[in-house]
Design a protein around this motif. Structure first.
Motif, mmCIF file in Angstrom:
data_model
loop_
_atom_site.group_PDB
_atom_site.id
_atom_site.type_symbol
_atom_site.label_atom_id
_atom_site.label_comp_id
_atom_site.label_asym_id
_atom_site.label_seq_id
_atom_site.Cartn_x
_atom_site.Cartn_y
_atom_site.Cartn_z
ATOM 1 N N ARG A 183 0.825 -1.208 0.000
ATOM 2 C CA ARG A 183 0.000 0.000 0.000
ATOM 3 C C ARG A 183 0.860 1.259 0.000
ATOM 4 O O ARG A 183 1.804 1.393 0.794
ATOM 5 C CB ARG A 183 -0.925 0.031 1.217
ATOM 6 N N GLU A 239 -3.584 1.910 4.776
ATOM 7 C CA GLU A 239 -4.472 0.789 4.461
ATOM 8 C C GLU A 239 -5.347 1.064 3.241
ATOM 9 O O GLU A 239 -5.588 0.178 2.438
ATOM 10 C CB GLU A 239 -5.373 0.457 5.656
ATOM 11 N N ASN A 240 -5.817 2.310 3.097
ATOM 12 C CA ASN A 240 -6.684 2.643 1.973
ATOM 13 C C ASN A 240 -5.922 3.279 0.815
ATOM 14 O O ASN A 240 -6.533 3.814 -0.110
ATOM 15 C CB ASN A 240 -7.833 3.556 2.433
#
Length: 153
Positions: free
Chosen positions: A95, A100-101
């Motif tokens: 990532r 995480e996003n």
């Protein structure tokens, strides 16, 4: 470990020396140099299934577009303000910026190869990178494949 797993291969700018590419010591692990002009890309090679890299391996071109090796020095333009947890997410989950996003890390970053590193190994690598000389270098954003032919070089 940083040397043996290949971090320096792509994240360190190089110059050509008597024995081939040599790391530029003051730019060690600083990624693609932001002030460097980017060479013209012959997209006919890409259309024939090739992936291309610039001479010092800090930029790669393929079906995803153009990706640039990140600055992984202790500078804030690198990973200087990252937490150990962010570093783990980047290396194990692939990532961007260890979020995480965040988007997926782009090729040729082989993050899948690091998924089985132990916490001890990850902490050792992180600790070493946090101890490096900071190099202020904001690496360019990736260039989508559709925009390669529009590059003004």
């Amino acid at each position: 470990m940083v040397k043996s797993i290949g971090c320096m291969d792509c994240h360190s700018p190089k110059k050509m020396g008597e024995k081939g590419p040599e790391v530029i010591a003051e730019l060690h692990l600083s990624g693609y140099p932001s002030k460097r002009e980017f060479s013209k890309i012959d997209t006919s090679n890409l259309n024939n299934g090739w992936m291309l890299m610039n001479p010092d391996l800090t930029a790669a071109v393929g079906p995803w577009g153009v990706s640039f090796a990140s600055n992984i020095t202790s500078d804030d333009t690198g990973i200087g303000n990252w937490s150990l947890e962010q570093f783990k997410i980047a290396l194990i989950k692939g990532r961007f910026k260890g979020m995480e996003n965040g988007r997926d890390l782009l090729p040729p970053m082989p993050w899948q190869n690091f998924a089985n590193l132990t916490n001890k190994d990850l902490k050792a690598i992180y600790t070493y990178l946090q101890s490096t000389n900071p190099v202020n270098n904001v690496v360019p954003n990736p260039i989508p494949f559709a925009e390669i032919s529009n590059l003004e070089l």
